[in-house]
Enzyme design. Structure first.
Site, PDB file in Angstrom:
ATOM      1  N   ASP A  58       5.235   0.526  -9.902  1.00 48.97           N
ATOM      2  CA  ASP A  58       4.554   0.884  -8.657  1.00 48.97           C
ATOM      3  C   ASP A  58       4.034  -0.371  -7.972  1.00 48.97           C
ATOM      4  O   ASP A  58       4.000  -1.460  -8.555  1.00 48.97           O
ATOM      5  CB  ASP A  58       3.455   1.928  -8.902  1.00 48.97           C
ATOM      6  CG  ASP A  58       2.284   1.395  -9.705  1.00 48.97           C
ATOM      7  OD1 ASP A  58       1.807   0.294  -9.403  1.00 48.97           O
ATOM      8  OD2 ASP A  58       1.835   2.093 -10.624  1.00 48.97           O
ATOM      9  N   ALA A  59       3.632  -0.221  -6.728  1.00 48.43           N
ATOM     10  CA  ALA A  59       3.286  -1.385  -5.905  1.00 48.43           C
ATOM     11  C   ALA A  59       2.177  -2.228  -6.519  1.00 48.43           C
ATOM     12  O   ALA A  59       2.179  -3.454  -6.407  1.00 48.43           O
ATOM     13  CB  ALA A  59       2.889  -0.936  -4.499  1.00 48.43           C
TER      14      ALA A  59
END
Length: 269
Positions: free
Chosen positions: A111-112
């Site tokens: 994820d970011a």
């Protein structure tokens, strides 16, 4: 090798072209019985193979014969989404693939806000083996979490944690450090599952939300000292280890011989 043996390429030449050793040393490896083709030891120097279809290993380590395949390690920084083109305009992975002519894809996702090891490749077959949970390829994460993690909590992670989408247990869990002054804890988790944001959800479920998360290892690959935001091609040793793992996981099937272009990607961690 049957049927195409007379039209194939001499095995020692294939090994030399793949960078295993010089042709003379490759001949010695063959005579010593250290080379296998499709799982069968080959000791005849006149043996010919089809580099496009046959699988070769030396001392049990797979040899990459298809030089069109690229295998790249990226230390993904935070703030970057695991996509080659983000439809919301967020920073994506394209900036890290400019040094390669091939069209590379990410194997799995982070994820970011998670940093760390991400594999980029154009080998769809290998990517499928690496990313799919059924093949059991492990990933190692270091999480900085809130609060003081106890040994009892570590055991709970190993026994299994109930989440909305079912129970999940860490393959391994190890407490690295903890602060009595409320500075949080560092814990190492090893998982083969690919569920969405699984590390964050597991730690939240045991009362220790993640503050920072980094993936340090993917199968046989270690992030090492690669700086955040940098990418490099895998070394010959790393490629061999990766291909060996993929062939073993897939039962030496054709899934790792010539995969498609778009590797399977699992959910965000």
């Amino acid at each position: 090798m049957t049927g195409a043996e007379a039209e194939g390429v001499r095995l020692q030449k294939v090994l030399a072209n793949a960078g295993v050793a010089s042709r003379r040393v490759s001949e010695q490896l063959i005579v010593e019985g250290r080379v296998r083709v499709n799982g069968v030891v080959v000791t005849e120097l006149g043996s010919r193979i089809d580099p496009e279809n046959d699988l070769v290993d030396v001392d049990g380590t797979a040899v990459q014969l298809d030089q069109s395949k690229r295998y790249v390690m990226l230390n993904k920084p935070t703030g970057v989404v695991s996509s080659m083109k983000d439809d919301r305009g967020r920073p994506d992975l394209r900036r890290f693939t400019k040094d390669w002519d091939e069209r590379l894809y990410n194997v799995g996702r982070l994820d970011a806000e998670t940093s760390g090891l991400l594999v980029l490749t154009n080998d769809g077959g290998l990517a499928h083996v690496l990313a799919h949970p059924s093949f059991g390829v492990t990933k190692v994460y270091i999480a900085k979490v809130e609060g003081a993690v106890t040994p009892q909590t570590v055991q709970r992670l190993l026994r299994g944690v109930d989440l909305d989408d079912g129970s999940i247990a860490a393959d391994k869990a190890r407490l690295l450090s903890t602060s009595a002054e409320g500075g949080g804890s560092l814990i190492e988790l090893t998982l083969h599952a690919g569920r969405n944001r699984i590390v964050r959800r597991m730690m939240a479920a045991v009362g220790h939300p993640v503050v920072e998360l980094v993936r340090r290892q993917f199968g046989p690959l270690h992030l090492g000292t690669l700086p955040a935001g940098r990418a490099r091609e895998l070394t010959k040793v790393e490629r061999g280890a990766l291909l060996t793992l993929a062939r073993q996981a897939a039962g030496d099937d054709t899934v790792v011989r010539d995969g498609g272009e778009d590797p399977h990607t699992d959910q965000e961690i």
